[in-house]
Scaffold this motif. Structure first.
Motif, short mmCIF file in Angstrom:
data_model
loop_
_atom_site.label_atom_id
_atom_site.label_comp_id
_atom_site.label_asym_id
_atom_site.label_seq_id
_atom_site.Cartn_x
_atom_site.Cartn_y
_atom_site.Cartn_z
N ALA A 1 -12.36 72.95 21.49
CA ALA A 1 -10.97 72.84 21.04
C ALA A 1 -10.32 74.19 21.24
O ALA A 1 -10.99 75.20 21.45
CB ALA A 1 -10.92 72.42 19.57
N HIS A 2 -9.01 74.20 21.19
CA HIS A 2 -8.25 75.43 21.33
C HIS A 2 -7.61 75.76 19.99
O HIS A 2 -6.98 74.89 19.36
CB HIS A 2 -7.17 75.29 22.40
N ASP B 1 6.13 73.23 18.01
CA ASP B 1 5.09 72.26 17.66
C ASP B 1 5.59 71.19 16.70
O ASP B 1 4.78 70.42 16.16
CB ASP B 1 3.89 72.98 17.03
N ARG C 1 4.66 67.70 17.75
CA ARG C 1 3.19 67.60 17.71
C ARG C 1 2.71 67.46 16.27
O ARG C 1 1.77 66.71 15.99
CB ARG C 1 2.60 68.84 18.38
N PHE D 1 0.69 64.28 14.68
CA PHE D 1 -0.57 64.53 13.96
C PHE D 1 -0.52 63.88 12.57
O PHE D 1 -1.44 63.18 12.15
CB PHE D 1 -0.77 66.04 13.86
N ILE E 1 -3.48 76.15 14.33
CA ILE E 1 -3.75 74.75 14.63
C ILE E 1 -4.88 74.67 15.65
O ILE E 1 -5.12 75.61 16.43
CB ILE E 1 -2.51 74.01 15.17
N THR F 1 -6.11 72.29 18.80
CA THR F 1 -5.63 71.26 19.71
C THR F 1 -6.75 70.82 20.64
O THR F 1 -7.61 71.62 21.02
CB THR F 1 -4.44 71.76 20.56
N ALA G 1 -3.33 67.66 24.60
CA ALA G 1 -1.98 67.95 24.12
C ALA G 1 -1.83 67.69 22.63
O ALA G 1 -0.79 67.99 22.05
CB ALA G 1 -0.97 67.11 24.90
N ASP G 2 -2.88 67.16 21.99
CA ASP G 2 -2.77 66.74 20.60
C ASP G 2 -3.24 67.81 19.63
O ASP G 2 -4.25 68.48 19.85
CB ASP G 2 -3.60 65.47 20.37
N MET G 3 -2.50 67.92 18.55
CA MET G 3 -2.92 68.74 17.42
C MET G 3 -3.87 67.90 16.57
O MET G 3 -3.55 66.77 16.20
CB MET G 3 -1.68 69.15 16.63
N ALA H 1 -9.40 72.73 27.01
CA ALA H 1 -8.34 72.13 26.20
C ALA H 1 -8.65 70.68 25.88
O ALA H 1 -8.26 70.17 24.83
CB ALA H 1 -7.02 72.24 26.94
#
Length: 886
Positions: free
Chosen positions: A22-23, A31, A34, A38, A78, A80, A83-85, A311
């Motif tokens: 994860a990042h 955000d 996003r 979430f 966060i 991610t 592209a999703d948190m 990512a």
């Protein structure tokens, strides 16, 4: 407080507990959408635990508040994936040193260790902003959050009031918190490699219809190895490749895909990675070339490959690599370009070089050795040798680890891992690349300003067996894989050749082993004679080298069987030069494939002895107590840090700190309980006399400049009165020039051995402590030893005894025995200073006189650098980035 700029240095790629990635990064105003997405995926229970009540949606005001932070008093990080948190953690400062903390993890990603790694990173950012305590209010039923906070390893307090548990965490790093971080890192990285090496299904992308292509070669090797899961060729046009149904894309495959091998042109790799992410692939092996090895454009493409893969939660082997293999009968994986892969064995093998890897695998197979798994990392953009160490440490199928290294990405982490793993599993390393040529970005060339022996010393400290070439590596590996470690240096020699036995005995002496008188059985000796002799000799030695080289063909199978019988369960290593064969011949194996108790054979007895000598030294290292950095009295780290930072700030002159700043070392060393013998710089004969009166007679007059002091005759010893000082002053000025700077120092009152202690802060290794004797010959020959800071007392003792001239400290060659224990204590203190203060880029104590009862530092020089920050291996868990190390 004024808002800070976006802190990009807080961004990190992390490995989660299940091996995915994860990042982690600070939240941004952009955000907002996003965050809404979430929040919409959270369960009612997760929302209730976070806000203590139902909250179906966030208001626009709340979204704005949560995404707009000042990165000082209000901070949010966060996690991610793609592209999703998937998680958020935040703190809000409530007092100067205290902040309230809370976090939320998407239900689908709970149990993956996201919260624990976010807490590590938030604690680091909090300390950076002057926050020392976290406060969290938790509902009693929220056991997951309570467990995350309790298991972080920090000192924690809790109390129950008004239906809420208030938990308080002291963010000062503790030994427990550091152990927790290292343990989680180990499990996560080990799991990430296990997922690569144990896939249930594989896609080969770029498997062309023409024989001999890279993709089809990998495909055919997978099929030939009889991989136990489904294999899916991917080709845009072909309906079948090598007789296997093909698919136009990864996403078109109708089954799950765990691992994808990419053999497409470099400019098409990124598109395929995105397809793999959409499909849910968990790992990539990129055999394609055209990346970092080709220049800047390729390096940029490689960085993008790693960024996108991580990512989306994927680890990457390569690019430009040979591939990976796993001989486990339950897996039977050969996802490499090498048609020949050795059979099942106990050796894990990592190679940076792809082309060399093919030859290495062939050599291992020719020796009859087996491997447990093999990884060729190519450009090492992501997966590295450190990752494989984490995996092999826990792999029950691996007993010995072989590494072929061309460069080092995170040597400090490597040393930490190797020191732990070597206690259980030997690590045998060939380190090539004695120059800085072709060293990948982010990887360490040999330590700047230090010889290659420095790297050997650091390997020795970590228990790593360093050999000169690949032949030696395999020689040592086949001994360690199949025979026990020797308990001592006593070696028995049993054979049927006087000449070869004498060669073996000479080799033992040269290697520091203790050979027993050889037992010559004569040219006609058979199985019974060899068995009886081996049984007898084994009673009085720690290892035996058997030489079976009959002048005419003899009963080799019978002799081999008898050697196995006689050596079974003896608990001592037995090696052989058996008809000049190399490896583990079938007759000397304990099973159809070599297992423990198989007897390795060498072309010549000298090679057997050389391998045995490495095993003896490694066994001796294991017997030493590993030691731990102990508490040292009289150390004021806080005062030393204030001194260093203040000096760097003053040197900036309002324009930022200078790169190198000289500092008076006396005050700095005093913070660690070390005293520099007083000296005064003088400009005239009368000043020299006055200084001598203050310091006390007798005195020394010497050149104050360290470079000038290297010249012969720049010191005048034993000056007992004013006339002698004046005469010495005039003589040195005439010799060195009128501009020379001279100093007066009280003479040491006892005979002493001069030594030199230094610290160099290396960008990759961190602080390296060196020690050597100060005699001219020792300096010219660079007779020095090295250890990574901090030093345990065991490290210090080994450091003192490592130089070739060390016997001078122990009463040999006419020198009196000196205060070695005091010298070791000094080294421990210097190591502590070096570890505490990375800003100290260079520290030289020269000379350090070791007398019969005390140690005296006569000269010291310290250089600070603002370029050195936190250690490469310090702080919360994070993956190295392509171009920035492992």
């Amino acid at each position: 407080m004024e808002a800070a700029q976006y802190p990009a240095h807080w961004e990190a790629d992390v490995v989660l507990s299940d091996g995915g990635t994860a990042h982690v990064r600070p939240i941004r105003p952009a955000d907002a959408e996003r965050l809404r997405s979430f929040y919409s995926r959270l369960s009612e229970e997760s929302i209730y635990f976070r806000f203590f009540g139902p909250r179906p949606r966030l208001s626009e005001r709340e979204v704005t508040r949560f995404t707009n932070v000042d990165y000082v008093d209000r901070v949010a990080l966060i996690a991610t994936i793609g592209a999703d948190m998937v998680a958020v953690i935040r703190y809000d400062r409530i007092d100067p040193g205290e902040a309230e903390v809370a976090f939320l993890v998407e239900d689908a990603h709970q149990g993956r260790g996201v919260a624990s790694v976010l807490l590590e990173h938030l604690a680091e950012t909090a300390r950076e902003r002057g926050i020392t305590r976290f406060v969290a209010d938790v509902l009693p039923a929220n056991r997951k959050m309570t467990a995350v906070l309790q298991q972080a390893g920090y000192t924690a307090q809790s109390r129950f009031a008004d239906g809420v548990v208030r938990m308080i965490l002291d963010l000062t790093p503790t030994e427990t918190s550091q152990e927790v971080t290292a343990s989680r890192e180990h499990r996560a990285e080990s799991r990430s490699i296990e997922r690569l090496l144990s896939p249930g299904s594989i896609a080969v992308v770029g498997a062309g219809r023409e024989p001999g292509g890279v993709g089809q070669t990998v495909l055919r090797n997978l099929l030939a190895a009889d991989f136990t899961g489904p294999v899916y060729p991917v080709h845009r046009q072909a309906r079948a490749v090598a007789g296997v149904r093909a698919y136009p894309s990864v996403t078109a495959i109708d089954g799950e895909v765990d691992l994808a091998v990419l053999a497409v042109p470099a400019d098409g790799v990124i598109e395929v990675v995105k397809e793999c992410a959409e499909k849910g692939v968990r790992g990539l092996v990129v055999v394609s070339s055209g990346f970092g090895e080709t220049g800047q454009e390729g390096r940029d493409r490689q960085d993008e490959l790693v960024r996108i893969a991580r990512a989306y939660g994927l680890r990457v082997v390569g690019p430009n690599c040979l591939g990976i293999a796993n001989t486990d009968p339950a897996i039977r994986l050969n996802a490499t370009l090498a048609a020949t892969v050795p059979g099942h064995g106990r050796v894990g093998f990592f190679s940076q070089s792809g082309a060399l890897g093919t030859a290495l695998l062939q050599r291992v197979a020719q020796r009859g050795m087996g491997i447990s798994s093999f990884v060729s990392a190519g450009n090492r953009a992501d997966v590295s040798g450190n990752d494989l160490l984490q995996y092999w440490e826990e792999d029950p199928r691996t007993d010995v680890i072989l590494l072929y290294l061309e460069s080092l990405g995170n040597p400090r982490k490597f040393a930490r891992l190797a020191r732990r793993i070597s206690r259980r599993k030997p690590i045998v390393v060939v380190k090539s690349g004695g120059t800085t040529q072709n060293v990948p970005r982010g990887h360490a060339a040999p330590v700047l300003g230090l010889p290659d022996t420095a790297l050997s010393s650091l390997f020795e400290q970590a228990g790593v067996i360093r050999v000169d070439d690949l032949i030696q590596q395999f020689d040592v590996a086949q001994l360690l894989a199949y025979q026990p470690l020797p308990k001592g240096p006593r070696v028995g020699l049993v054979g049927n050749s006087d000449a070869l036995a004498l060669l073996a005995a000479d080799a033992c002496v040269q290697a520091g082993l203790d050979p027993a008188p050889p037992v010559n059985l004569g040219a006609r000796a058979g199985a019974a004679e060899f068995g009886a002799a081996l049984t007898s000799v084994l009673q009085d030695v720690d290892a035996v080298v058997v030489i079976y080289m009959p002048p005419i063909p003899g009963p080799a199978d019978e002799v081999a069987a008898e050697l196995l019988r006689a050596s079974r369960d003896c608990g001592k290593p037995v090696l052989a030069t058996f008809e000049g064969r190399i490896g583990v011949p079938p007759g000397l194996r304990t099973g159809a494939v070599p297992e423990r108790g198989s007897i390795p054979s060498y072309a010549a007895p000298e090679e057997a002895v050389r391998a045995l000598a490495h095993a003896v030294r490694h066994a001796r290292w294991r017997k030493r107590s590993p030691g731990v950095p102990e508490e040292i009295e009289g150390v004021d780290t806080a005062a030393a840090r204030r001194l260093v930072l203040s000096r760097l700030e003053r040197a900036g002159n309002g324009e930022g700190p200078e790169e190198d700043v000289e500092i008076d070392p006396s005050e700095l060393l005093a913070c660690y309980g070390l005293t520099v013998w007083p000296a005064e710089v003088v400009d005239s004969p009368e000043e020299a006399v006055e200084a001598a009166e203050r310091l006390g007679w007798p005195v020394v007059l010497k050149a104050a400049d360290p470079e000038a002091a290297k010249r012969a005759g720049t010191v005048r010893l034993g000056l007992t009165g004013p006339d002698g000082v004046r005469e010495a002053f005039a003589g040195l000025k005439e010799q060195l020039g009128r501009g020379a700077v001279l100093a007066v120092q009280r003479m040491v009152p006892q005979p002493a051995v001069p030594t030199v202690v230094s610290v160099i802060e290396d960008s990759a290794f961190g602080a390296v402590v060196s020690f050597g004797l100060g005699e001219v010959t020792a300096r010219l020959l660079r007779d020095e030893a090295y250890r990574l800071a901090p030093l345990t007392s065991q490290d210090a003792a080994a450091l003192v005894r490592s130089p070739h001239a060390a016997p001078l400290l122990f009463g040999e060659y006419g020198y009196p025995p000196v205060a070695v224990e005091a010298l070791e204590e000094l080294l421990v203190r210097v190591g502590r200073l070096a570890d505490d203060l990375p800003e100290v880029s260079r520290l030289d104590l020269d000379p350090v006189l070791v007398g019969e009862s005390e140690v005296i530092v006569l000269g010291a020089r310290a250089v600070l650098s603002s370029q050195h920050g936190p250690r490469v291996d310090a702080g919360p868990r994070r993956l190295g980035w392509a171009g920035r190390g492992w």
